[in-house]
Design a protein around this motif. Sequence first.
Motif, PDB file in Angstrom:
ATOM      1  N   LEU A  11      -4.220  -5.454 -12.175  1.00 13.08           N
ATOM      2  CA  LEU A  11      -5.667  -5.540 -11.977  1.00 13.08           C
ATOM      3  C   LEU A  11      -6.346  -4.217 -12.331  1.00 13.08           C
ATOM      4  CD1 LEU A  11      -5.780  -7.562  -8.637  1.00 13.08           C
ATOM      5  CD2 LEU A  11      -6.507  -8.371 -10.897  1.00 13.08           C
ATOM      6  N   ALA A  12      -5.762  -3.117 -11.888  1.00 19.43           N
ATOM      7  CA  ALA A  12      -6.334  -1.801 -12.180  1.00 19.43           C
ATOM      8  C   ALA A  12      -6.327  -1.518 -13.680  1.00 19.43           C
ATOM      9  CB  ALA A  12      -5.568  -0.713 -11.434  1.00 19.43           C
ATOM     10  N   LEU A  13      -5.238  -1.883 -14.361  1.00 20.91           N
ATOM     11  CA  LEU A  13      -5.155  -1.678 -15.809  1.00 20.91           C
ATOM     12  C   LEU A  13      -6.188  -2.513 -16.560  1.00 20.91           C
ATOM     13  CD1 LEU A  13      -1.294  -1.470 -16.292  1.00 20.91           C
ATOM     14  CD2 LEU A  13      -2.967   0.348 -16.769  1.00 20.91           C
ATOM     15  N   HIS A  14      -6.648  -3.581 -15.926  1.00 16.46           N
ATOM     16  CA  HIS A  14      -7.672  -4.436 -16.532  1.00 16.46           C
ATOM     17  C   HIS A  14      -9.047  -4.202 -15.892  1.00 16.46           C
ATOM     18  CE1 HIS A  14      -3.980  -6.443 -17.892  1.00 16.46           C
ATOM     19  NE2 HIS A  14      -4.706  -6.653 -18.967  1.00 16.46           N
ATOM     20  N   ASP A  15      -9.192  -3.022 -15.295  1.00 13.89           N
ATOM     21  CA  ASP A  15     -10.471  -2.550 -14.757  1.00 13.89           C
ATOM     22  C   ASP A  15     -11.026  -3.387 -13.596  1.00 13.89           C
ATOM     23  OD1 ASP A  15     -10.493  -0.395 -16.578  1.00 13.89           O
ATOM     24  OD2 ASP A  15     -11.318  -1.713 -18.134  1.00 13.89           O
ATOM     25  N   ASP A  16     -10.142  -4.055 -12.859  1.00 14.54           N
ATOM     26  CA  ASP A  16     -10.575  -4.757 -11.644  1.00 14.54           C
ATOM     27  C   ASP A  16     -10.265  -3.842 -10.459  1.00 14.54           C
ATOM     28  OD1 ASP A  16     -11.080  -6.348  -9.443  1.00 14.54           O
ATOM     29  OD2 ASP A  16      -9.959  -8.084 -10.183  1.00 14.54           O
ATOM     30  N   TRP A  17     -11.099  -2.819 -10.306  1.00 16.62           N
ATOM     31  CA  TRP A  17     -10.893  -1.812  -9.273  1.00 16.62           C
ATOM     32  C   TRP A  17     -10.897  -2.450  -7.895  1.00 16.62           C
ATOM     33  CZ3 TRP A  17     -12.874   0.362  -4.926  1.00 16.62           C
ATOM     34  CH2 TRP A  17     -12.420   1.649  -4.590  1.00 16.62           C
ATOM     35  N   ASP A  18     -11.861  -3.337  -7.643  1.00 14.52           N
ATOM     36  CA  ASP A  18     -11.984  -3.935  -6.313  1.00 14.52           C
ATOM     37  C   ASP A  18     -10.758  -4.764  -5.944  1.00 14.52           C
ATOM     38  OD1 ASP A  18     -14.489  -2.843  -5.673  1.00 14.52           O
ATOM     39  OD2 ASP A  18     -15.537  -4.443  -6.731  1.00 14.52           O
ATOM     40  N   GLY A  19     -10.285  -5.590  -6.872  1.00 18.08           N
ATOM     41  CA  GLY A  19      -9.109  -6.409  -6.599  1.00 18.08           C
ATOM     42  C   GLY A  19      -7.873  -5.573  -6.344  1.00 18.08           C
ATOM     43  N   ALA A  20      -7.695  -4.544  -7.172  1.00 15.20           N
ATOM     44  CA  ALA A  20      -6.548  -3.649  -7.008  1.00 15.20           C
ATOM     45  C   ALA A  20      -6.641  -2.887  -5.695  1.00 15.20           C
ATOM     46  CB  ALA A  20      -6.466  -2.668  -8.181  1.00 15.20           C
ATOM     47  N   HIS A  21      -7.830  -2.438  -5.356  1.00 14.60           N
ATOM     48  CA  HIS A  21      -8.045  -1.668  -4.138  1.00 14.60           C
ATOM     49  C   HIS A  21      -7.749  -2.516  -2.897  1.00 14.60           C
ATOM     50  CE1 HIS A  21     -10.532   0.568  -1.115  1.00 14.60           C
ATOM     51  NE2 HIS A  21      -9.873   1.558  -1.666  1.00 14.60           N
ATOM     52  N   GLU A  22      -8.173  -3.756  -2.930  1.00 11.11           N
ATOM     53  CA  GLU A  22      -7.933  -4.650  -1.788  1.00 11.11           C
ATOM     54  C   GLU A  22      -6.435  -4.800  -1.514  1.00 11.11           C
ATOM     55  OE1 GLU A  22      -8.712  -9.309  -0.847  1.00 11.11           O
ATOM     56  OE2 GLU A  22     -10.369  -8.198  -1.766  1.00 11.11           O
ATOM     57  N   ILE A  23      -5.647  -4.961  -2.573  1.00 11.46           N
ATOM     58  CA  ILE A  23      -4.200  -5.111  -2.421  1.00 11.46           C
ATOM     59  C   ILE A  23      -3.573  -3.805  -1.925  1.00 11.46           C
ATOM     60  CG2 ILE A  23      -2.019  -5.488  -3.641  1.00 11.46           C
ATOM     61  CD1 ILE A  23      -3.647  -7.396  -5.513  1.00 11.46           C
ATOM     62  N   ALA A  24      -3.930  -2.696  -2.560  1.00 10.77           N
ATOM     63  CA  ALA A  24      -3.341  -1.400  -2.188  1.00 10.77           C
ATOM     64  C   ALA A  24      -3.683  -1.025  -0.750  1.00 10.77           C
ATOM     65  CB  ALA A  24      -3.810  -0.311  -3.153  1.00 10.77           C
ATOM     66  N   GLN A  25      -4.894  -1.295  -0.363  1.00 10.88           N
ATOM     67  CA  GLN A  25      -5.353  -0.923   0.978  1.00 10.88           C
ATOM     68  C   GLN A  25      -4.665  -1.747   2.063  1.00 10.88           C
ATOM     69  OE1 GLN A  25      -9.573  -0.678   1.053  1.00 10.88           O
ATOM     70  NE2 GLN A  25      -9.673  -0.155   3.201  1.00 10.88           N
ATOM     71  N   ALA A  26      -4.191  -2.935   1.712  1.00  9.21           N
ATOM     72  CA  ALA A  26      -3.563  -3.817   2.701  1.00  9.21           C
ATOM     73  C   ALA A  26      -2.103  -3.463   2.984  1.00  9.21           C
ATOM     74  CB  ALA A  26      -3.649  -5.268   2.223  1.00  9.21           C
ATOM     75  N   SER A  27      -1.553  -2.530   2.218  1.00 10.15           N
ATOM     76  CA  SER A  27      -0.136  -2.188   2.365  1.00 10.15           C
ATOM     77  C   SER A  27       0.033  -0.767   2.887  1.00 10.15           C
ATOM     78  CB  SER A  27       0.555  -2.302   0.998  1.00 10.15           C
ATOM     79  OG  SER A  27       1.883  -1.828   1.085  1.00 10.15           O
ATOM     80  N   ASN A  28       1.112  -0.562   3.627  1.00 17.46           N
ATOM     81  CA  ASN A  28       1.433   0.773   4.113  1.00 17.46           C
ATOM     82  C   ASN A  28       2.629   1.360   3.376  1.00 17.46           C
ATOM     83  OD1 ASN A  28       0.848   2.961   5.773  1.00 17.46           O
ATOM     84  ND2 ASN A  28       2.360   2.329   7.299  1.00 17.46           N
ATOM     85  N   GLU A  29       2.962   0.785   2.219  1.00 18.98           N
ATOM     86  CA  GLU A  29       4.075   1.280   1.411  1.00 18.98           C
ATOM     87  C   GLU A  29       3.640   2.527   0.635  1.00 18.98           C
ATOM     88  OE1 GLU A  29       6.878  -0.976  -0.182  1.00 18.98           O
ATOM     89  OE2 GLU A  29       6.687  -2.535   1.342  1.00 18.98           O
ATOM     90  N   VAL A  30       4.572   3.416   0.386  1.00 18.50           N
ATOM     91  CA  VAL A  30       4.270   4.651  -0.337  1.00 18.50           C
ATOM     92  C   VAL A  30       3.708   4.348  -1.724  1.00 18.50           C
ATOM     93  CG1 VAL A  30       5.272   6.745  -1.331  1.00 18.50           C
ATOM     94  CG2 VAL A  30       5.927   6.030   0.958  1.00 18.50           C
ATOM     95  N   THR A  31       4.268   3.353  -2.398  1.00 17.16           N
ATOM     96  CA  THR A  31       3.768   3.022  -3.731  1.00 17.16           C
ATOM     97  C   THR A  31       2.334   2.508  -3.659  1.00 17.16           C
ATOM     98  OG1 THR A  31       6.013   2.504  -4.464  1.00 17.16           O
ATOM     99  CG2 THR A  31       4.224   1.697  -5.836  1.00 17.16           C
ATOM    100  N   ALA A  32       1.995   1.791  -2.612  1.00 20.03           N
ATOM    101  CA  ALA A  32       0.612   1.339  -2.428  1.00 20.03           C
ATOM    102  C   ALA A  32      -0.317   2.534  -2.243  1.00 20.03           C
ATOM    103  CB  ALA A  32       0.511   0.411  -1.234  1.00 20.03           C
ATOM    104  N   HIS A  33       0.151   3.551  -1.530  1.00 21.48           N
ATOM    105  CA  HIS A  33      -0.652   4.771  -1.354  1.00 21.48           C
ATOM    106  C   HIS A  33      -0.854   5.462  -2.702  1.00 21.48           C
ATOM    107  CE1 HIS A  33      -0.258   3.976   2.802  1.00 21.48           C
ATOM    108  NE2 HIS A  33       0.852   4.660   3.033  1.00 21.48           N
ATOM    109  N   TRP A  34       0.187   5.445  -3.541  1.00 18.94           N
ATOM    110  CA  TRP A  34       0.077   6.052  -4.876  1.00 18.94           C
ATOM    111  C   TRP A  34      -0.965   5.286  -5.694  1.00 18.94           C
ATOM    112  CZ3 TRP A  34       4.651   6.170  -8.879  1.00 18.94           C
ATOM    113  CH2 TRP A  34       4.341   7.037  -9.942  1.00 18.94           C
TER     114      TRP A  34
END
Length: 81
Positions: A11-34
């Motif tokens: 999603l981020a690579l296709h400029d869907d910042w909001d969609g990517a952010h929603e997924i990343a924010q929902a996880s507590n994994e280190v890769t999600a933080h990255w």
Amino acid sequence: MQQSLQQAVELALHDDWDGAHEIAQASNEVTAHWIHAVLHKIEGDEWNSRYWYRRTPHEYEEYADPKAELRAIAATLQGGE
């Protein structure tokens, strides 16, 4: 979780910042933080980006190009790094 993080990168690579952010924010994994750190870098929110980088083994300055960094994250998620 890996699959949803891969989706966030896509999603981020296709400029869907909001969609990517929603997924990343929902996880507590280190890769999600990255991913979260890179998203805030793309947004131009350096302070918030650096906050998320501090929760990972990566540095804000490690990649000059956020898209290249997202591709590196994708490779990590696929076991390529």
